[in-house]
Design an enzyme around this catalytic site. Structure first.
Site, PDB file in Angstrom:
ATOM      1  N   LYS A 289      51.429  28.598  37.973  1.00 18.50           N
ATOM      2  CA  LYS A 289      50.780  27.617  38.838  1.00 18.50           C
ATOM      3  C   LYS A 289      51.615  26.346  38.889  1.00 18.50           C
ATOM      4  CE  LYS A 289      45.985  28.816  39.390  1.00 18.50           C
ATOM      5  NZ  LYS A 289      44.622  28.295  39.527  1.00 18.50           N
TER       6      LYS A 289
ATOM      7  N   ARG B 183      24.312  33.326  42.549  1.00 24.45           N
ATOM      8  CA  ARG B 183      24.863  34.585  42.057  1.00 24.45           C
ATOM      9  C   ARG B 183      24.042  35.158  40.902  1.00 24.45           C
ATOM     10  NH1 ARG B 183      31.339  34.300  41.798  1.00 24.45           N
ATOM     11  NH2 ARG B 183      31.090  36.342  42.745  1.00 24.45           N
TER      12      ARG B 183
ATOM     13  N   GLU C 178      28.123  34.241  36.088  1.00 21.75           N
ATOM     14  CA  GLU C 178      26.884  33.479  36.262  1.00 21.75           C
ATOM     15  C   GLU C 178      25.655  34.269  35.839  1.00 21.75           C
ATOM     16  OE1 GLU C 178      29.971  31.904  39.099  1.00 21.75           O
ATOM     17  OE2 GLU C 178      29.191  33.902  38.623  1.00 21.75           O
TER      18      GLU C 178
END
Length: 632
Positions: A294, A408, A380
């Protein structure tokens, strides 16, 4: 190649990016030589940096996928071959190469292009993403549709190592291994998500995918056995079976996918031949492990990819600079401070986040109370049921979760928490419109989907002070309570240092007027007060969408001719609907104007502008009330 720290204002010009400005579609990309593709990668990386520095947006992830994006569009016949980008944080290079280069200046702005893949925006955006871990399921569906229709095309899912920790990804892999479609799953392994990846699975992947563990184990074994050649030969013959204990191929091949890698995701000389071989020579579901970095090419982002994950506008030559004047305290910071203070006062408190430590304001809590902090990863559903299990044993869980992500775990919210009436506090950050992230991240639905669940309560603080106080109120209850609050700062009120609570289920009259009463739920109280000053209206700070302060509602309804409800949430089934239901149950007939978010998905843009467009600023509220109740 590393981009130097010097202004990149010219990166958008054709003179500074001659190859990039020849690319209007991936078909143009396929005409370039390998050396030209490498030069294109340098130009594309500079263009991404220049664009994001001017508009704000996701940076680190996009700098890390430049070569991978080029290789995919070079090898595969897109859009006939389908690319599905998980989450979509990393798709700016993809957008630039698929005909949207000249619109990047409108990125994440109202009327401009989205920061995520969006089917309505381009035929190359084959699936709309923004929530994690959906790519493999979608790409598998596309692959099986092609097989069923007799179409010879590929479907490629590009998923990050953080997203691979979610259960949905493995549900899809479990199906993919027996489905026999032309599916390629690419694991973009950059060893970084917004919060540090966690969990046993991530530890296993990190250990094995580096290849170092396998290499070390193999070398140690050879050293030990070298003194006994017969045993060494036996070990070599056994290696293909034994290596399953230590190489990443095991995990994915047990799912029925052919594992390839890891390979360098910044090396086009590795990426392109590998992808060509997969496309032309291999059958069945494939799994390619690609290692990227990244922030690749921009030293500041490489050094701190979290800070550069989603920056605002900045000068690339200077990097991110702290504002000269301290910004107002945000609701997220109010929550983070409250969480630490409440934890110091009550050792039963535990804090839970599904991979959003920084975004939810839990960094300081983890530092001070590491034994009571749980980051469960992008999971979640598990986060909510895990909280339920903790509550069953007498602890007091606080689940810090974005409004859009609680969706979710709806079954777990109903079945595992509310049905058992467990005292779990849900701190719902990013409630309402979230601006540049658009419809996929909007917290528009939490009031409707929470208030219809028995045993659940929903608090709507109007400002920072009430946010802290209502969190204390929620924590004091013996049943589940959600507290919703918006992104960023509010009116600027100063929270108390104490843990004082507000009365449960009670509102207050903030302005006394005549004829019309505005019932405000949440931070829209302040534009309501401004509008009411011009209308001579009463303003009620309702504070609770559930339980509704029905005594106060009856009192206000009996003394006013008309009511207006106001909420930064979905009108359908929202707090305004709760008011209408309560009036009907009490046999009170009053005209009610319900103001809130309409039954449409609201696109990305500046939050202030978006609220104004929905008529939810002071001027819009006043205009709506005048049209309905005070016509000229």
């Amino acid at each position: 190649m590393t981009i130097p720290h010097e202004p990149t204002a010219s990166a958008s010009s054709g003179a500074s990016a001659p190859l990039l400005h020849r690319i209007d579609s991936p078909a143009d990309l396929r005409e370039l030589s390998r050396d030209e593709l490498k030069a294109l990668a340098t130009e594309l990386r500079a263009y991404v940096l220049d664009t994001v520095s001017r508009t704000g947006g996701h940076l680190s992830s996009n700098l890390g996928t430049v070569e991978l994006t080029i290789a995919l569009h070079h090898v595969f016949d897109t859009p006939r071959d389908r690319l599905v980008w998980d989450v979509g944080h990393q798709t700016y290079p993809h957008k630039i190469l698929t005909g949207r280069r000249d619109r990047m200046s409108t990125l994440r702005q109202y009327g401009g292009i989205s920061g995520f893949p969006q089917r309505a925006e381009s035929e190359y955006d084959t699936f709309g993403t923004a929530h994690s871990s959906t790519s493999i399921s979608a790409a598998l569906g596309m692959a099986m549709a092609a097989k069923q229709k007799g179409e010879d095309r590929h479907a490629v899912a590009i998923i990050g190592d953080g997203a691979m920790s979610a259960g949905m990804a493995f549900e899809a892999l479990n199906n993919a291994g027996v489905a026999d479609g032309r599916l390629l799953v690419i694991l973009n392994d950059n060893d970084m998500s917004i919060s540090p990846p966690v969990g046993a699975l991530n530890r296993y992947l990190a250990q094995l995918m580096s290849g170092q563990f396998y290499a070390a184990a193999k070398n140690v074994g050879k050293t030990v056995l070298r003194a006994a050649p017969p045993l060494l030969e036996l070990a070599k013959r056994f290696e293909q079976h034994a290596k399953g204990m230590v190489v990443p191929a095991t995990l994915f091949e047990q799912f029925g996918l052919n594992y390839i890698g890891p390979i360098d995701g910044h090396d086009l000389d590795s990426l392109i031949p590998t992808l060509e071989n997969i496309k032309n020579n291999l059958q069945g579901p494939q799994f390619l492990h690609v290692v990227t970095k990244k922030g690749q090419g921009y030293k500041l982002a490489e050094a701190d990819p979290v800070a550069y994950h989603g920056p605002g506008k900045f000068d690339p030559a200077v990097g991110l600079v702290k504002p000269s004047t301290p910004p107002k305290q945000t609701f997220t910071q109010v929550f983070g401070q409250w969480l630490c203070d409440q934890a110091a006062a009550d050792e039963r408190l535990v804090g839970i986040t599904p991979a959003m430590r920084e975004g939810s304001g839990m960094v300081e809590f983890e530092r001070r109370f590491p034994g009571r902090y749980y980051d469960v990863g992008i999971a979640e559903q598990h986060a909510v049921t895990f909280a339920a299990g903790l509550a069953c044993e007498g602890l007091k869980p606080v689940v810090a979760i974005y409004s859009t992500f609680l969706q979710r775990a709806y079954d777990q919210l109903i079945h595992d928490v509310a049905l058992q009436n467990l005292p779990v506090v849900f701190a719902l950050d990013r409630a309402g419109l979230v601006g540049a992230d658009g419809a996929t991240h909007a917290g528009a639905y939490d009031i409707p989907f929470v208030r219809c669940i028995p045993n659940m309560a929903m608090a709507c603080p109007a400002d920072e002070r009430e946010c802290r106080q209502l969190l204390s109120t929620a924590y004091a209850q013996d049943h589940p309570v959600a507290v919703r609050y918006p992104r960023g700062a509010g009116a600027g009120t100063v929270p108390p240092a104490s843990l004082e609570a507000l009365p449960y289920g009670k509102g207050e009259v903030r302005r006394q007027g005549a004829r019309i009463a505005i019932l405000a739920f949440g931070s829209l109280l302040y534009p309501a007060l401004e509008a009411a000053g011009k209308l001579g209206a009463t303003v009620v700070n309702m504070r609770w969408a559930k339980p509704l302060d029905t005594a106060l509602l009856r009192e206000v309804a009996q003394s006013h001719e008309a009511l207006v409800t106001l909420e930064e949430g979905a009108v359908m089934g929202g707090a305004g609907s709760a008011v209408a239901e309560a009036l009907n149950a009490a046999g009170l007939v009053r005209p009610v104007l319900q103001l809130g978010l309409p039954d449409v998905f609201i696109e990305h843009g500046d939050p202030v502008q978006l609220l104004a467009l929905q008529g939810l600023d002071a001027a819009g509220i006043e205009a709506s009330i005048r049209r309905r109740f005070l016509p000229a």
